[in-house]
Design an enzyme around this catalytic site. Sequence first.
Site, PDB file in Angstrom:
ATOM      1  N   GLU A   1      -5.034   0.447   0.180  1.00 31.49           N
ATOM      2  CA  GLU A   1      -4.784  -0.974   0.364  1.00 31.49           C
ATOM      3  C   GLU A   1      -4.957  -1.716  -0.971  1.00 31.49           C
ATOM      4  OE1 GLU A   1      -3.442  -1.551   3.032  1.00 31.49           O
ATOM      5  OE2 GLU A   1      -4.636  -1.215   4.832  1.00 31.49           O
TER       6      GLU A   1
ATOM      7  N   HIS B   1       0.824  -1.212   0.000  1.00 30.59           N
ATOM      8  CA  HIS B   1       0.000   0.000   0.000  1.00 30.59           C
ATOM      9  C   HIS B   1       0.859   1.263   0.000  1.00 30.59           C
ATOM     10  CE1 HIS B   1      -0.520   0.217   4.730  1.00 30.59           C
ATOM     11  NE2 HIS B   1       0.612   0.777   4.353  1.00 30.59           N
TER      12      HIS B   1
HETATM   13  P1  PGA Z   1       6.130   1.987   8.104  1.00 29.62           P
HETATM   14  O1  PGA Z   1       4.795   2.095   7.276  1.00 29.62           O
HETATM   15  O2  PGA Z   1       7.013   3.106   7.643  1.00 29.62           O
HETATM   16  O3  PGA Z   1       5.701   2.158   9.557  1.00 29.62           O
HETATM   17  O4  PGA Z   1       6.727   0.647   7.826  1.00 29.62           O
HETATM   18  C1  PGA Z   1       4.844   2.308   5.899  1.00 29.62           C
HETATM   19  C2  PGA Z   1       3.457   2.214   5.330  1.00 29.62           C
HETATM   20  O5  PGA Z   1       2.638   1.446   5.874  1.00 29.62           O
HETATM   21  O6  PGA Z   1       3.184   2.896   4.331  1.00 29.62           O
END
Ligand code: PGA
Length: 265
Positions: free
Chosen positions: A144, A139
Amino acid sequence: MEINILENVQAVAEAGADIVAELVTRKKDATLGLATGGTPIAMYRQLVDLHREGDLSFRDVATFNLDEYIGVSPDNPQSYRAYMQRELFDDIDIDRANTHLPECAEGQDPLEVGPAYEEKIRAAGGIDLQVLGIGRNGHIGFNEPTSSLASHTRIKTLTRETVEANRRYFGENEFQPELAITMGIATIMDAREILLLATGPMKAEAVEKMIEEPVSAMSPASILQMHERVTVLLDRDAASALSHRDYYDWVQEQKRRLLGRRDGS
Ligand code: PGA
């Protein structure tokens, strides 16, 4: 896409901050698209350091964040507003009035937030540089898998996988939102330039799908293959599933040579 595979998390943070700083230096009233999550924190620290060293001002910069939870007020430390204040805004000279998130205020109709946010982005002249992370499921923002590749800012239901991945940020009995308002994929694609950061082995599979597999709504980040100006900064772990690593490194070497020739060095 320009794929840059770097030594570690800190190298990714520094290279990302350099790209943001170069834009803000060149265009003092730049409009930045910003991301939350664990990944960009080191880059934000780097930008705060550059600001403290006196080299970088955000006085005339405007920002638009990718997403915000529904049902979490801005003064709740779990909100993305609070995250942005803590990780960046409170430590730089940005005017809070120029910082925007797709927030749904108490009593406001969440269905109205998306179109109003799109209008604000348009009125600001569009986004010059959009910073992105990537989810383990591919995503971008909270778009999503199966999100429309033509979507604009709207409400999204998070997948159970995303809720699970974010659980680490919430206490045991704390309310964890399952709805968010997120920029759409078309909103992101409208940015003039895109900077995507990914670090750690948990991102390797999503990164491989984004770069080396066909464009698909099942891997929303893969749409970036259709954008003209995308820089992807990866650490070794996030790059570990790529098949064409030699080529990406070779391209970077050629780029350094070309720039060296242009600078006469
Ligand atoms: P994260 O999340 O940097 O906490 O891994 C990235 C995202 O879900 O877009």
